[in-house]
Design a protein around this motif. Structure first.
Motif, mmCIF file in Angstrom:
data_model
loop_
_atom_site.group_PDB
_atom_site.id
_atom_site.type_symbol
_atom_site.label_atom_id
_atom_site.label_comp_id
_atom_site.label_asym_id
_atom_site.label_seq_id
_atom_site.Cartn_x
_atom_site.Cartn_y
_atom_site.Cartn_z
ATOM 1 N N VAL A 142 18.304 -5.121 1.118
ATOM 2 C CA VAL A 142 17.969 -3.877 0.422
ATOM 3 C C VAL A 142 17.175 -4.179 -0.838
ATOM 4 O O VAL A 142 16.139 -3.546 -1.119
ATOM 5 C CB VAL A 142 19.258 -3.099 0.079
ATOM 6 N N LEU A 143 17.626 -5.208 -1.590
ATOM 7 C CA LEU A 143 16.932 -5.588 -2.824
ATOM 8 C C LEU A 143 15.502 -6.022 -2.526
ATOM 9 O O LEU A 143 14.543 -5.532 -3.139
ATOM 10 C CB LEU A 143 17.699 -6.712 -3.508
ATOM 11 N N LEU A 190 12.115 -3.996 -3.646
ATOM 12 C CA LEU A 190 11.160 -4.656 -4.542
ATOM 13 C C LEU A 190 9.782 -4.756 -3.888
ATOM 14 O O LEU A 190 8.763 -4.479 -4.524
ATOM 15 C CB LEU A 190 11.666 -6.050 -4.912
ATOM 16 N N LEU A 191 9.799 -5.120 -2.597
ATOM 17 C CA LEU A 191 8.531 -5.233 -1.874
ATOM 18 C C LEU A 191 7.802 -3.895 -1.859
ATOM 19 O O LEU A 191 6.603 -3.797 -2.129
ATOM 20 C CB LEU A 191 8.820 -5.700 -0.440
ATOM 21 N N LEU A 192 8.591 -2.845 -1.577
ATOM 22 C CA LEU A 192 8.021 -1.501 -1.529
ATOM 23 C C LEU A 192 7.469 -1.109 -2.891
ATOM 24 O O LEU A 192 6.375 -0.551 -3.005
ATOM 25 C CB LEU A 192 9.108 -0.518 -1.096
ATOM 26 N N LYS A 234 0.741 1.579 -3.094
ATOM 27 C CA LYS A 234 -0.440 2.019 -3.841
ATOM 28 C C LYS A 234 -0.243 3.471 -4.271
ATOM 29 O O LYS A 234 0.319 4.282 -3.540
ATOM 30 C CB LYS A 234 -1.686 1.921 -2.961
ATOM 31 N N TRP A 235 -0.706 3.776 -5.467
ATOM 32 C CA TRP A 235 -0.662 5.157 -5.918
ATOM 33 C C TRP A 235 -1.749 5.945 -5.218
ATOM 34 O O TRP A 235 -2.726 5.377 -4.749
ATOM 35 C CB TRP A 235 -0.858 5.214 -7.432
ATOM 36 N N GLU A 236 -1.576 7.250 -5.221
ATOM 37 C CA GLU A 236 -2.548 8.093 -4.533
ATOM 38 C C GLU A 236 -3.902 8.037 -5.224
ATOM 39 O O GLU A 236 -4.939 8.203 -4.609
ATOM 40 C CB GLU A 236 -2.038 9.537 -4.487
ATOM 41 N N SER A 237 -3.875 7.769 -6.536
ATOM 42 C CA SER A 237 -5.126 7.694 -7.284
ATOM 43 C C SER A 237 -5.886 6.405 -6.998
ATOM 44 O O SER A 237 -7.012 6.253 -7.437
ATOM 45 C CB SER A 237 -4.849 7.809 -8.777
ATOM 46 N N GLY A 238 -5.238 5.462 -6.287
ATOM 47 C CA GLY A 238 -5.890 4.209 -5.987
ATOM 48 C C GLY A 238 -5.570 3.115 -6.975
ATOM 49 O O GLY A 238 -5.859 1.958 -6.718
ATOM 50 N N ALA A 239 -4.969 3.465 -8.107
ATOM 51 C CA ALA A 239 -4.639 2.447 -9.103
ATOM 52 C C ALA A 239 -3.423 1.647 -8.651
ATOM 53 O O ALA A 239 -2.612 2.118 -7.857
ATOM 54 C CB ALA A 239 -4.355 3.100 -10.442
ATOM 55 N N LYS A 240 -3.308 0.411 -9.133
ATOM 56 C CA LYS A 240 -2.175 -0.434 -8.776
ATOM 57 C C LYS A 240 -0.905 0.097 -9.418
ATOM 58 O O LYS A 240 0.151 0.100 -8.815
ATOM 59 C CB LYS A 240 -2.449 -1.861 -9.244
ATOM 60 N N SER A 241 -0.982 0.522 -10.652
ATOM 61 C CA SER A 241 0.182 1.110 -11.313
ATOM 62 C C SER A 241 -0.321 2.009 -12.431
ATOM 63 O O SER A 241 -1.444 1.879 -12.883
ATOM 64 C CB SER A 241 1.093 0.035 -11.880
ATOM 65 N N GLN A 242 0.548 2.915 -12.819
ATOM 66 C CA GLN A 242 0.193 3.796 -13.924
ATOM 67 C C GLN A 242 1.288 3.711 -14.951
ATOM 68 O O GLN A 242 2.441 3.985 -14.649
ATOM 69 C CB GLN A 242 0.063 5.243 -13.442
ATOM 70 N N ALA A 243 0.947 3.301 -16.135
ATOM 71 C CA ALA A 243 1.962 3.176 -17.172
ATOM 72 C C ALA A 243 1.455 3.830 -18.440
ATOM 73 O O ALA A 243 0.274 3.840 -18.724
ATOM 74 C CB ALA A 243 2.281 1.712 -17.450
ATOM 75 N N GLY A 244 2.384 4.375 -19.162
ATOM 76 C CA GLY A 244 1.998 4.963 -20.435
ATOM 77 C C GLY A 244 3.091 5.872 -20.942
ATOM 78 O O GLY A 244 4.016 6.222 -20.224
ATOM 79 N N SER A 250 7.498 -1.501 -14.303
ATOM 80 C CA SER A 250 8.005 -2.348 -13.212
ATOM 81 C C SER A 250 9.326 -3.021 -13.597
ATOM 82 O O SER A 250 10.151 -3.304 -12.731
ATOM 83 C CB SER A 250 6.963 -3.391 -12.855
ATOM 84 N N TRP A 251 9.535 -3.252 -14.901
ATOM 85 C CA TRP A 251 10.803 -3.870 -15.314
ATOM 86 C C TRP A 251 11.963 -2.923 -15.064
ATOM 87 O O TRP A 251 13.016 -3.326 -14.583
ATOM 88 C CB TRP A 251 10.734 -4.260 -16.778
ATOM 89 N N TYR A 252 11.753 -1.662 -15.402
ATOM 90 C CA TYR A 252 12.814 -0.678 -15.139
ATOM 91 C C TYR A 252 13.070 -0.556 -13.632
ATOM 92 O O TYR A 252 14.206 -0.448 -13.194
ATOM 93 C CB TYR A 252 12.423 0.688 -15.685
ATOM 94 N N LEU A 253 11.980 -0.579 -12.856
ATOM 95 C CA LEU A 253 12.154 -0.412 -11.407
ATOM 96 C C LEU A 253 12.897 -1.603 -10.809
ATOM 97 O O LEU A 253 13.742 -1.436 -9.921
ATOM 98 C CB LEU A 253 10.786 -0.234 -10.735
ATOM 99 N N THR A 254 12.592 -2.815 -11.312
ATOM 100 C CA THR A 254 13.308 -3.999 -10.831
ATOM 101 C C THR A 254 14.789 -3.909 -11.161
ATOM 102 O O THR A 254 15.656 -4.189 -10.318
ATOM 103 C CB THR A 254 12.713 -5.259 -11.468
ATOM 104 N N LEU A 255 15.074 -3.485 -12.389
ATOM 105 C CA LEU A 255 16.476 -3.337 -12.788
ATOM 106 C C LEU A 255 17.183 -2.307 -11.916
ATOM 107 O O LEU A 255 18.322 -2.525 -11.464
ATOM 108 C CB LEU A 255 16.554 -2.912 -14.261
#
Lengths: 249, 101
Positions: A133-134, A138-140, A145-155, B6-11
């Protein structure tokens, strides 16, 4: 003395920041943020493991409180201050207290033996499944991919930390008004259901009989057999009975 | 910069796995319930993280509803456990074999 201390402090500071840079790479969070995160993460994980491995259910409930407090800190770090407060009030204040209340009411607040499992393969299989499960989640999480195509969105959420409660309140009472009203009905049903569930066991009406074993237990071993085989400690009486039987024959 | 999501998601993934292992390993119904709470909290952490990452308050609203549903679930579940305990005199899941058809 003071300059030496000062230089020692700078070296320590540099070491911490260096480690920090290795862990986080280029997107460097502020030091207070990351220190808070790691302390809270350790509390969450230790609390979670404590729930699983505690022998006493009361200890499990207390580890659960620690874990929930850590999660509340995580909420605060992400500007969800209202949810952090609700987390502590509802979870630690109500749910865990309810757990403890039931544990004490039933009198199961004794340590139990968890040394060995009746099914030998269950524990390794369960840990294997948990690791699966872990790994899967994690793999998932890291390959999706986000729908916008970006690898991740943070902010940070727009508007800063003070605006968050207001936004939550507006959303709950406008877009999500119908689900919000439905939760009121759900809570009422849950309370009524709990009362009904626990009352029914006391009141047995004419139609509902308490549970009975369909067949009473019968000893399949014939009388006197155990004493003849030397399986019973005080076999004198039974031996007498067997002798009488033989005399009759 | 704040902590990467990603750190929060890993946790959250770690906490969820701990809950899964706990519910599979333990035999006490009360502790299995607590493991469900662990898994719910992992999901809540994920929702809050995505609410921040996508700048959408809907994630936090969903956490709010999860909290309400968790409270209702615990109330009913503990009621069930109490009424089972009155009949079976234990809170071990193995003793509930009378439910077998």
């Amino acid at each position: 003395m003071i300059p030496a201390l000062h230089s020692y402090g700078t070296v320590l500071h540099g070491m911490i920041f260096g480690l920090h840079g290795i862990v986080f790479g280029t997107t460097l969070p502020t030091l207070p943020d990351s220190v808070t995160f790691f302390i809270a993460a350790v509390i969450v994980l230790v609390g979670g493991i404590g729930v699983v491995v505690s022998r006493n259910p009361v200890h499990s409930a207390l580890w659960l409180v620690a874990c929930l407090f850590g999660i509340a800190v995580m909420f605060l770090l992400q500007d969800a201050s209202f949810l952090a407060a609700v987390q502590i009030i509802v979870y630690a204040g109500a749910i865990v207290v309810l757990f403890l209340f039931v544990i004490m009411l039933l009198g199961v607040d004794r340590p139990e033996s968890i040394g060995s499992d009746p099914l030998k393969a269950q524990r390794p299989l369960a840990i294997l499944f948990g690791l699966g499960v872990l790994g899967g989640s994690l793999l998932l999480g890291f390959t999706a991919k986000w729908e916008s195509g970006a690898k991740s969105q943070a902010g940070r959420a727009v508007g800063g930390s003070t605006n968050e409660v207001q936004k939550l309140g507006k959303a709950v009472f406008s877009i999500y008004l119908l689900p919000f009203e439905a939760t009121a009905a759900l809570l009422t049903i849950a309370v009524v259901g709990a009362v009904l569930l626990t009352m029914h066991a006391n009141r047995t009406t004419e139609n509902s009989k308490p549970y009975e074993d369909p067949k009473p237990y019968e000893d399949p071993v014939p009388d006197g057999y155990r004493s003849r085989q030397g399986l019973v400690a005080n076999a004198d009486e039974e031996v007498d009975l067997v002798d009488k039987e033989l005399d009759v024959k | 910069m704040s902590i990467p999501g990603s750190w929060y998601l890993t946790l959250a993934a770690l906490l969820f796995s701990i809950g899964v292992v706990g519910i599979l390993v333990r035999r006490n119904v009360l502790i299995m319930f607590m493991c469900i709470e662990l898994m719910l909290n992992a999901a809540n952490l994920t929702l809050v993280t995505y609410a921040r990452m996508l700048n959408d308050i809907g994630g936090q609203v969903l956490v709010f509803f999860v909290l309400v549903v968790a409270a209702a679930e615990v109330v009913v579940g503990l009621g069930v456990i109490v009424s089972i305990f009155r009949r079976a005199k234990s809170t071990t899941a193995d003793d509930l074999h009378i439910l077998k058809g």
